[in-house]
Design a protein around this motif. Structure first.
Motif, PDB file in Angstrom:
ATOM      1  N   GLY A  77       0.142  23.264   3.889  1.00  0.00           N
ATOM      2  CA  GLY A  77       0.226  22.730   5.249  1.00  0.00           C
ATOM      3  C   GLY A  77       1.431  21.821   5.434  1.00  0.00           C
ATOM      4  O   GLY A  77       2.071  21.832   6.479  1.00  0.00           O
ATOM      5  N   ALA A 133       1.336  23.730  10.097  1.00  0.00           N
ATOM      6  CA  ALA A 133       0.493  23.316   8.974  1.00  0.00           C
ATOM      7  C   ALA A 133      -0.725  24.219   8.836  1.00  0.00           C
ATOM      8  O   ALA A 133      -1.140  24.565   7.722  1.00  0.00           O
ATOM      9  CB  ALA A 133       0.063  21.862   9.152  1.00  0.00           C
ATOM     10  N   GLY A 138      -2.785  25.627   5.475  1.00  0.00           N
ATOM     11  CA  GLY A 138      -3.249  24.263   5.237  1.00  0.00           C
ATOM     12  C   GLY A 138      -4.665  24.013   5.698  1.00  0.00           C
ATOM     13  O   GLY A 138      -5.345  23.126   5.193  1.00  0.00           O
ATOM     14  N   ALA A 142      -5.010  19.968   6.333  1.00  0.00           N
ATOM     15  CA  ALA A 142      -3.606  19.757   6.712  1.00  0.00           C
ATOM     16  C   ALA A 142      -3.484  19.424   8.192  1.00  0.00           C
ATOM     17  O   ALA A 142      -2.640  18.608   8.577  1.00  0.00           O
ATOM     18  CB  ALA A 142      -2.772  20.981   6.368  1.00  0.00           C
TER      19      ALA A 142
END
Length: 169
Positions: A77, A133, A138, A142
């Motif tokens: 991320g 992200a 992620g 994230a």
């Protein structure tokens, strides 16, 4: 490589510029280099404090049972978050280089036409970074850290303005 170091550096540089923007236009003196540096340092200090929030959020997420998977998600991320920010930073650096190297009128035009709109696009760049992200794998971790980081960097200028420059109109 962990994207944390370049992200922190970008956040701190952005914080210094935010401090400058909070001060810009509030002083009519011709020679104001010291005040400009002071404003940038104030932004840097506020940014350093505010950027502790996403760092603490990431550390809390890493205390989960599956810390290795969380670390991988945050790293993926972070790379996705870094891509839009790097493009934005490159555009800002290009415009600043134009300002410093071109003749006065052309340099001023580069600042007015380029940096003005780019400053207004900062929240959209942060939103694109949050999307990056998530899209790079992620996930929610994230996105959470990225959203907190985005709120932190976007909050520097208002905090600096309110603490030091709100009385000037």
């Amino acid at each position: 490589m962990t994207p944390a170091i370049p992200l922190v550096l970008l956040g701190l540089v952005d914080a210094a510029f935010s401090g400058f923007r909070a001060y810009a236009g509030s002083d009519a003196r011709i020679r104001k280099q010291r005040a400009t540096i002071r404003a940038a340092l104030r932004g840097l200090a506020v940014g350093a404090v505010l950027l502790l929030a996403p760092a603490l959020a990431a550390l809390l997420l890493l205390t989960t049972r599956d810390a290795a998977r969380t670390y991988e998600a945050l790293t993926a991320g972070g790379l996705g978050y870094l891509i839009p920010l790097t493009v934005y930073a490159a555009a800002v650096l290009l415009l600043l280089a134009a300002y410093l190297t071109l003749p006065f009128r052309a340099g001023t035009l580069a600042i007015v036409v380029g940096l003005g709109p780019l400053t207004l696009l900062r929240p959209l760049v942060v939103a694109a970074a949050c999307l990056g992200a998530v899209l790079t794998g992620g996930g929610g971790a994230a996105l959470l850290v990225g959203t907190i980081a985005g709120a932190a960097v976007l909050g520097v200028e208002p905090v600096v303005h309110r603490c030091w420059y709100h009385h000037v109109r």
